[in-house]
Motif scaffolding. Structure first.
Motif, PDB file in Angstrom:
ATOM      1  N   VAL A  20      19.800  47.452 -27.805  1.00 34.31           N
ATOM      2  CA  VAL A  20      18.936  46.277 -27.845  1.00 34.31           C
ATOM      3  C   VAL A  20      18.982  45.765 -29.278  1.00 34.31           C
ATOM      4  CG1 VAL A  20      16.647  45.339 -27.445  1.00 34.31           C
ATOM      5  CG2 VAL A  20      17.476  47.220 -26.022  1.00 34.31           C
ATOM      6  N   LEU A  21      19.521  44.579 -29.460  1.00 38.77           N
ATOM      7  CA  LEU A  21      19.848  44.070 -30.788  1.00 38.77           C
ATOM      8  C   LEU A  21      18.660  43.444 -31.510  1.00 38.77           C
ATOM      9  CD1 LEU A  21      23.212  42.356 -29.776  1.00 38.77           C
ATOM     10  CD2 LEU A  21      22.930  44.598 -30.860  1.00 38.77           C
ATOM     11  N   ASP A  22      17.771  42.806 -30.742  1.00 43.06           N
ATOM     12  CA  ASP A  22      16.668  42.096 -31.386  1.00 43.06           C
ATOM     13  C   ASP A  22      15.586  41.823 -30.349  1.00 43.06           C
ATOM     14  OD1 ASP A  22      15.244  40.896 -33.406  1.00 43.06           O
ATOM     15  OD2 ASP A  22      16.518  39.131 -33.583  1.00 43.06           O
ATOM     16  N   ILE A  23      14.345  41.718 -30.846  1.00 38.26           N
ATOM     17  CA  ILE A  23      13.220  41.261 -30.035  1.00 38.26           C
ATOM     18  C   ILE A  23      12.755  39.930 -30.602  1.00 38.26           C
ATOM     19  CG2 ILE A  23      10.929  41.761 -29.141  1.00 38.26           C
ATOM     20  CD1 ILE A  23      11.310  44.653 -29.800  1.00 38.26           C
ATOM     21  N   ILE A  24      12.517  38.964 -29.700  1.00 41.05           N
ATOM     22  CA  ILE A  24      12.001  37.663 -30.100  1.00 41.05           C
ATOM     23  C   ILE A  24      10.621  37.519 -29.474  1.00 41.05           C
ATOM     24  CG2 ILE A  24      12.408  35.177 -30.141  1.00 41.05           C
ATOM     25  CD1 ILE A  24      15.259  37.522 -29.256  1.00 41.05           C
ATOM     26  N   PRO A  25       9.556  37.502 -30.266  1.00 33.86           N
ATOM     27  CA  PRO A  25       8.210  37.392 -29.687  1.00 33.86           C
ATOM     28  C   PRO A  25       7.949  35.991 -29.144  1.00 33.86           C
ATOM     29  CG  PRO A  25       8.094  37.385 -32.088  1.00 33.86           C
ATOM     30  CD  PRO A  25       9.528  37.617 -31.734  1.00 33.86           C
ATOM     31  N   GLN A  37      25.309  41.617 -23.521  1.00 32.80           N
ATOM     32  CA  GLN A  37      25.365  40.145 -23.539  1.00 32.80           C
ATOM     33  C   GLN A  37      24.234  39.508 -22.748  1.00 32.80           C
ATOM     34  OE1 GLN A  37      27.471  39.739 -25.831  1.00 32.80           O
ATOM     35  NE2 GLN A  37      28.288  41.798 -25.472  1.00 32.80           N
ATOM     36  N   LYS A  38      23.113  40.218 -22.606  1.00 30.59           N
ATOM     37  CA  LYS A  38      21.986  39.714 -21.830  1.00 30.59           C
ATOM     38  C   LYS A  38      20.875  39.178 -22.741  1.00 30.59           C
ATOM     39  CE  LYS A  38      23.420  41.085 -17.657  1.00 30.59           C
ATOM     40  NZ  LYS A  38      22.901  42.356 -17.101  1.00 30.59           N
ATOM     41  N   LEU A  39      20.228  38.133 -22.259  1.00 25.09           N
ATOM     42  CA  LEU A  39      18.959  37.645 -22.777  1.00 25.09           C
ATOM     43  C   LEU A  39      17.915  37.966 -21.723  1.00 25.09           C
ATOM     44  CD1 LEU A  39      17.034  35.921 -24.586  1.00 25.09           C
ATOM     45  CD2 LEU A  39      17.894  33.905 -23.367  1.00 25.09           C
ATOM     46  N   SER A  40      16.896  38.745 -22.098  1.00 27.15           N
ATOM     47  CA  SER A  40      15.928  39.233 -21.117  1.00 27.15           C
ATOM     48  C   SER A  40      14.516  38.919 -21.574  1.00 27.15           C
ATOM     49  CB  SER A  40      16.070  40.747 -20.921  1.00 27.15           C
ATOM     50  OG  SER A  40      17.397  41.097 -20.573  1.00 27.15           O
ATOM     51  N   LEU A  41      13.644  38.618 -20.603  1.00 26.46           N
ATOM     52  CA  LEU A  41      12.231  38.349 -20.864  1.00 26.46           C
ATOM     53  C   LEU A  41      11.397  39.369 -20.107  1.00 26.46           C
ATOM     54  CD1 LEU A  41       9.990  36.473 -22.046  1.00 26.46           C
ATOM     55  CD2 LEU A  41      10.117  35.206 -19.885  1.00 26.46           C
ATOM     56  N   PHE A  42      10.413  39.971 -20.800  1.00 22.03           N
ATOM     57  CA  PHE A  42       9.607  41.033 -20.218  1.00 22.03           C
ATOM     58  C   PHE A  42       8.139  40.639 -20.110  1.00 22.03           C
ATOM     59  CE2 PHE A  42      13.306  43.183 -21.867  1.00 22.03           C
ATOM     60  CZ  PHE A  42      13.545  44.206 -20.971  1.00 22.03           C
ATOM     61  N   ASN A  43       7.470  41.207 -19.116  1.00 26.06           N
ATOM     62  CA  ASN A  43       6.022  41.134 -19.020  1.00 26.06           C
ATOM     63  C   ASN A  43       5.456  42.072 -20.084  1.00 26.06           C
ATOM     64  OD1 ASN A  43       3.305  41.551 -18.402  1.00 26.06           O
ATOM     65  ND2 ASN A  43       3.620  41.547 -16.198  1.00 26.06           N
ATOM     66  N   PRO A  44       4.654  41.567 -21.021  1.00 29.35           N
ATOM     67  CA  PRO A  44       4.203  42.420 -22.128  1.00 29.35           C
ATOM     68  C   PRO A  44       3.300  43.571 -21.691  1.00 29.35           C
ATOM     69  CG  PRO A  44       3.047  40.319 -22.156  1.00 29.35           C
ATOM     70  CD  PRO A  44       4.136  40.191 -21.136  1.00 29.35           C
ATOM     71  N   THR A  45       2.710  43.484 -20.493  1.00 30.45           N
ATOM     72  CA  THR A  45       1.824  44.549 -20.008  1.00 30.45           C
ATOM     73  C   THR A  45       2.510  45.477 -19.020  1.00 30.45           C
ATOM     74  OG1 THR A  45       0.962  43.192 -18.183  1.00 30.45           O
ATOM     75  CG2 THR A  45      -0.176  43.028 -20.308  1.00 30.45           C
ATOM     76  N   ASN A  46       3.804  45.230 -18.740  1.00 31.57           N
ATOM     77  CA  ASN A  46       4.494  46.066 -17.756  1.00 31.57           C
ATOM     78  C   ASN A  46       5.993  46.081 -18.038  1.00 31.57           C
ATOM     79  OD1 ASN A  46       5.028  47.675 -15.556  1.00 31.57           O
ATOM     80  ND2 ASN A  46       4.622  46.102 -14.013  1.00 31.57           N
ATOM     81  N   LEU A  47       6.369  46.664 -19.173  1.00 35.05           N
ATOM     82  CA  LEU A  47       7.785  46.736 -19.533  1.00 35.05           C
ATOM     83  C   LEU A  47       8.583  47.530 -18.507  1.00 35.05           C
ATOM     84  CD1 LEU A  47       7.665  47.483 -23.382  1.00 35.05           C
ATOM     85  CD2 LEU A  47       7.815  45.253 -22.263  1.00 35.05           C
ATOM     86  N   LYS A  48       7.991  48.603 -18.005  1.00 36.00           N
ATOM     87  CA  LYS A  48       8.740  49.522 -17.139  1.00 36.00           C
ATOM     88  C   LYS A  48       9.209  48.859 -15.849  1.00 36.00           C
ATOM     89  CE  LYS A  48       4.559  51.648 -15.146  1.00 36.00           C
ATOM     90  NZ  LYS A  48       3.602  51.001 -16.072  1.00 36.00           N
ATOM     91  N   LEU A  56      22.689  36.242 -18.303  1.00 39.19           N
ATOM     92  CA  LEU A  56      23.963  36.620 -18.917  1.00 39.19           C
ATOM     93  C   LEU A  56      24.430  35.485 -19.818  1.00 39.19           C
ATOM     94  CD1 LEU A  56      26.291  38.673 -19.116  1.00 39.19           C
ATOM     95  CD2 LEU A  56      27.378  37.464 -17.199  1.00 39.19           C
ATOM     96  N   THR A  57      24.559  35.766 -21.114  1.00 40.11           N
ATOM     97  CA  THR A  57      25.012  34.753 -22.057  1.00 40.11           C
ATOM     98  C   THR A  57      26.536  34.681 -22.057  1.00 40.11           C
ATOM     99  OG1 THR A  57      25.067  36.297 -23.921  1.00 40.11           O
ATOM    100  CG2 THR A  57      22.987  35.162 -23.494  1.00 40.11           C
TER     101      THR A  57
END
Length: 334
Positions: A20-25, A37-48, A56-57
């Motif tokens: 994981v190269l970077d986190i963008i808040p 090569q993925k851009l992913s968005l997570f639910n901050p209260t449920n990463l799992k 896919l970039t």
């Protein structure tokens, strides 16, 4: 040191090694870029639960990403093929890629965005004795509006806009220089309004406030500089030296500026101790490191390097990402 507790996490579930190269808040939650090569968005209260959005970039190898707009709905990515993609994370995944900026064939090593100035800027690696800073106006996303070829003499590793003036751009390079540029000026002989010579390859650099900047080298030397008129000689106003010696760490992941102007946070790691520490840098009479108030992430990312960290102050959560393929959430003990 105050330890946080690991409360949630997600690991990219593929066999080969993925960083994981970077986190963008973002307002919606943490977004990540990863070496698959993925851009992913997570639910901050449920990463799992895994990514809410997994895109896919198409950059060859993705190298960097930044939020474009103040509302944190649009994010820019760039990479090896020189292109920039703009993604609207509110859209259906099939329509998330809303713009693609091209006309640059050289690998991108840094990226900055300003929705106030409608600007997307990339810094390139050195190729054919030239490293470029290229600026697009997203209102007309065909050809770049500016292309500086002589601002730096080596890879442009960092770009950041001024916190209150979207015409002022900071750039850092492996040539050891941090330059402050006025991008209203097209003439390369006039565009640089101030230069700070860090005398070591720049890893990260940015604005601490309207006049002060930090520079962190690849060999972990940290110094602060001031653009104010009474500091026109360009010398460091605070030189912390080698942070590995100062903090007893092995590497610095990054320096994150606090949005309220209350200083910055230094992320320092020691992978052989499975340790990562967040140290507040505060300004009083001068700039000082608050070691007593530091925050620890016990176990961190095992023996792997922590690549990035960010904060969700509302949720009192720290997010970290590393070369073990994990994004993790950390909180104070209840």
């Amino acid at each position: 040191m105050y330890p946080l507790t690991y409360v949630d996490g997600y690991r990219i579930p593929i066999r080969e090694e993925v960083y994981v190269l970077d986190i963008i808040p973002l307002t919606a939650g943490p977004a990540t870029i990863s070496s698959d090569q993925k851009l992913s968005l997570f639910n901050p209260t449920n990463l799992k639960a895994g990514p809410q959005l997994n895109l896919l970039t198409q950059h060859g190898n993705i190298t960097c990403a930044k939020a474009y707009d103040a509302g944190n709905a649009v994010i820019c990515t760039a990479g090896e093929d020189g292109s920039v993609s703009m993604w609207d994370l509110r859209n259906d995944p099939r329509r998330a890629d809303v713009a693609r900026l091209t006309d640059n064939p050289v690998s991108v090593s840094s990226l900055a965005c300003s929705d106030a100035g409608y600007s997307v800027v990339v810094g390139t690696e050195l190729q054919d004795h030239q490293a470029s800073i290229i600026i697009w106006d997203v209102r007309s996303n065909s050809a770049p509006v500016l292309h500086y070829k002589e601002v730096h003499s080596d890879d442009v590793t960092e770009l950041n806009f001024h916190p209150s003036n979207h015409n002022i751009l900071l750039s850092g390079s492996t040539d050891g220089l941090v330059n402050i540029c006025d991008i209203r000026i097209a003439d390369e002989d006039e565009v640089i309004i101030q230069t700070f010579n860090h005398d070591a390859s720049i890893h990260h650099a940015g604005f601490l406030n309207d006049t002060e900047v930090y520079a962190l080298s690849h060999d972990e030397k940290l110094a602060l500089y001031d653009m104010a008129e009474n500091h026109q000689n360009g010398a460091a106003t605070t030189d912390f030296g080698d942070m590995r010696q100062v903090l007893g760490c092995q590497y610095i992941a990054n320096v994150t500026t606090k949005l309220n102007g209350a200083g910055a946070v230094i992320g320092a790691g020691a992978h052989d101790q499975q340790a990562f520490e967040l140290i507040h840098m505060r300004k009083g009479q001068g700039w000082n490191l608050d070691r007593d108030g530091s925050v620890g992430l016990p176990g961190a990312h095992s023996s792997e390097i922590v690549r990035s960290f960010c904060f969700d102050d509302k949720a009192q959560t720290v997010f970290s990402a590393g070369e073990d393929g994990f994004i993790k959430a950390w909180r104070p003990n209840a």
